[in-house]
Design a protein around this motif. Structure first.
Motif: not given
Lengths: 179, 408
Positions: B198-199, A95, A117, A120, B69, A77-78, A114
């Motif tokens: 959060a990041c 990349k 996700y 974190p 999503k 998904d990522e 981070a």
């Protein structure tokens, strides 16, 4: 004697006033600074104690990262964290950490600040070193038993370390920079 | 009393008529005149006063929110065709977050300045508001704005092509003042700016920019910054790509080198055709776009109308905008709305008469460095097709004989 001390005081007071012109804000304590000082420079000067290997990192990855970034960092998904070497000058560049990122310290810095996700900050520094080692190992950059720590990580040579050039704009029109 | 109500009724009716885009004089003469003077039964009292205002319920324009999503790392776009003048309403300012919008109590929020300084300092919001304030109008534009225009399949409307840019009056404190308060040491070259989201979004900023026109902003268009723009504090680096204007700012570390954070290496770098990538490409180059008429609109018929749009440059003031109604064969200078501000949206206008034939509208601009907005061919020739960011090519709209406007 008395008056010369007074003079010293006045000079010192003036100097500190001069230094902090407005006197707004308060001094930060060393502990406060340490707690927030999470950014990692390429020379690794801010790296914390701790260490981890790729073997340990696979375990962290499979539990905390795989769900989104896919098996062995191949992407799901990522975004993919592995692959793409040799693709940058093609019409379909991939990349990734392995093919594109210039500094290994960025991986530690970013994962610690981070990832994962939705939680974190939930990994220990040793776990971050370990998962960093795993992703570098998947990209063929470090060995499976190489420990990543404050000394070794900044020395890791990334494949695309020499791939970045300064801003060369303006690059069109009358004012364009000479190459 | 009766007369006054009629007058108000007329005002409301003409207000409604404005929503008919480019209504030519002919239909107005048929139906408009009688309708305009009707009272429309507004004899009762209207709504009472309210504590925090809302727009008319007739107004529907909104940010374009994509279907994704991962809405926490996403962007919404400003409907530029529906904004007027140079200021973007706060509720329509584009958004780009990497880990959602944090909820921050301003009484708890702190800004830490440390690193290569003589005195590491902590500021509260109250502290910052005691300091001399500055207010300036500046655009903020995502480096990825207009990214769809690299290819031959261009965006169908200006929200999709240029909506990752907005312009506000920002109020806050000069960053130079805060850095001088902390005492920046000689060896300092860069600083790290970090958010409280959060990041912990982080970017490296050249010290020269920090000591120039950088500011720590706490207000936007006269009210506190909106949560999605960084409430209660954001870094504002006028003219620099959006991502580096770190929102929810909580920390500045002064250093002698850049940090190479994820968002200045993996992202927001520009891959060229030979596989090399430009890094730290911070200022946004001059860009212009026609917002009315623009893609997705429909002209009601031939006649007089205004061509209008926006131009901006991250390197200074816009000095000239030209508009072509024949796809770039001939050009006419547009009027620039006064005052023209540096690193801000500049509204341009050109009165025009559409003769009802198919035409192609396009604009081009210059900034005070002498730089001219390039064509797509010129930019692709030097950057290739893999660059993603900092695309500032010209945008052409086609008006068909039936009045429909599309991307050319």
């Amino acid at each position: 004697m008395h008056s010369s001390w007074l003079l010293v005081c006045i000079v010192l007071a003036a100097a500190s006033l001069c230094a902090q012109k407005l006197g707004v804000g308060r001094a930060a304590s060393p502990d406060e600074v340490k707690a927030w000082d999470i950014g990692i420079s390429p020379d690794g000067r801010e790296l914390p104690p701790g260490a981890g290997t790729s073997i340990e990192g696979k375990e962290v990855y499979d539990r905390r990262c795989k769900r989104c970034h896919g098996d062995a960092g191949k992407g799901g998904d990522e975004t993919a964290l592995v692959g793409g070497l040799g693709s940058l000058a093609t019409p379909r560049p991939l990349k990734t950490v392995g093919s594109y990122w210039p500094k290994a310290t960025t991986l530690f810095d970013y994962v610690r600040r981070a990832m994962p996700y939705k939680n974190p900050g939930s990994l220990s520094d040793a776990q971050v070193y370990a998962v960093t080692a795993y992703i570098l190992n998947l990209n063929g950059i470090v060995g499976a038993s190489d420990a990543m720590n404050a000394q070794t990580l900044p020395k890791v040579k990334m494949p695309n370390a020499g791939g970045f050039i300064p801003d060369s704009r303006p690059d069109t029109g009358a004012g364009k920079k000479k190459k | 009393m009766k007369d006054r109500r009629n007058f108000l009724g007329f005002g409301l009716a003409t207000g409604a008529a404005v929503t008919l885009t480019y209504c030519a004089s002919e239909p107005a003469a048929k139906s408009g005149a009688a309708a305009a003077l009707e009272d429309e039964g507004r004899d009762q009292l209207g709504k009472v006063v309210t504590a925090y205002g809302e727009r008319s319920t007739f107004e529907k324009t909104a940010r374009l929110v994509p279907d994704t999503k991962t809405p926490a790392t996403s962007s919404s776009r400003t409907p530029l065709a529906d904004t007027y003048g140079i200021i973007t309403p706060n509720a329509l300012h584009f958004e780009r977050h990497h880990a959602g919008v944090p909820k921050i109590d301003p009484a708890e929020h702190k800004l830490l300045i440390h690193g290569m300084v003589d005195r590491p300092l902590v500021f509260t919001l109250d502290d910052l508001k005691r300091l001399p304030s500055v207010s300036r109008v500046h655009f903020v534009e995502c480096a990825g704005n207009t990214g769809g225009e690299w290819g031959l399949k261009t965006a169908p409307d200006v929200t999709r092509s240029h909506g990752l840019a907005s312009c506000s009056e920002w109020t806050g404190v000069s960053l130079k003042l805060l850095l001088e308060e902390a005492g920046v040491q000689k060896a300092a070259q860069w600083l790290l700016a970090e958010g409280a989201d959060a990041c912990k979004m982080a970017r490296s900023v050249p010290i020269s920019k920090a000591m120039d026109d950088a500011m720590i902003a706490y207000a936007q268009n006269g009210e506190a910054i909106r949560p999605e723009q960084g409430y209660p504090l954001r870094l504002l680096l006028p003219g620099y790509e959006g991502n580096i204007n770190v929102k929810w700012l909580r920390r500045i570390k002064v250093s002698d080198q850049p940090f190479y954070t994820k968002d200045e290496t993996s992202k927001y770098t520009e891959l060229l055709a030979d596989g090399k990538a430009m890094i730290f490409t911070l200022p946004m180059d001059a860009k212009s776009v026609i917002t009315r008429p623009s893609g997705g609109q429909k002209l009601k018929g031939p006649g007089a109308l205004e061509i209008t749009g926006l131009a901006w440059s991250g390197r200074g003031k816009i000095t000239k905008v030209e508009v072509s109604t024949d796809g770039g064969a001939t050009w006419k200078p547009a009027q620039l709305q006064d005052p023209v501000l540096t690193k801000a949206f500049t509204r341009f206008r050109l009165p025009w008469t559409w003769d009802g034939t198919e035409v192609q509208l396009v604009s081009r601009c210059w900034d005070e460095t002498g730089y001219q907005q390039p064509t797509r061919e010129e930019l692709v020739a030097v950057r290739g097709m893999n660059s993603n960011y900092h695309c500032n090519v010209r945008k052409t709209w086609k008006i068909a004989a039936d009045g429909s406007v599309t991307n050319a």
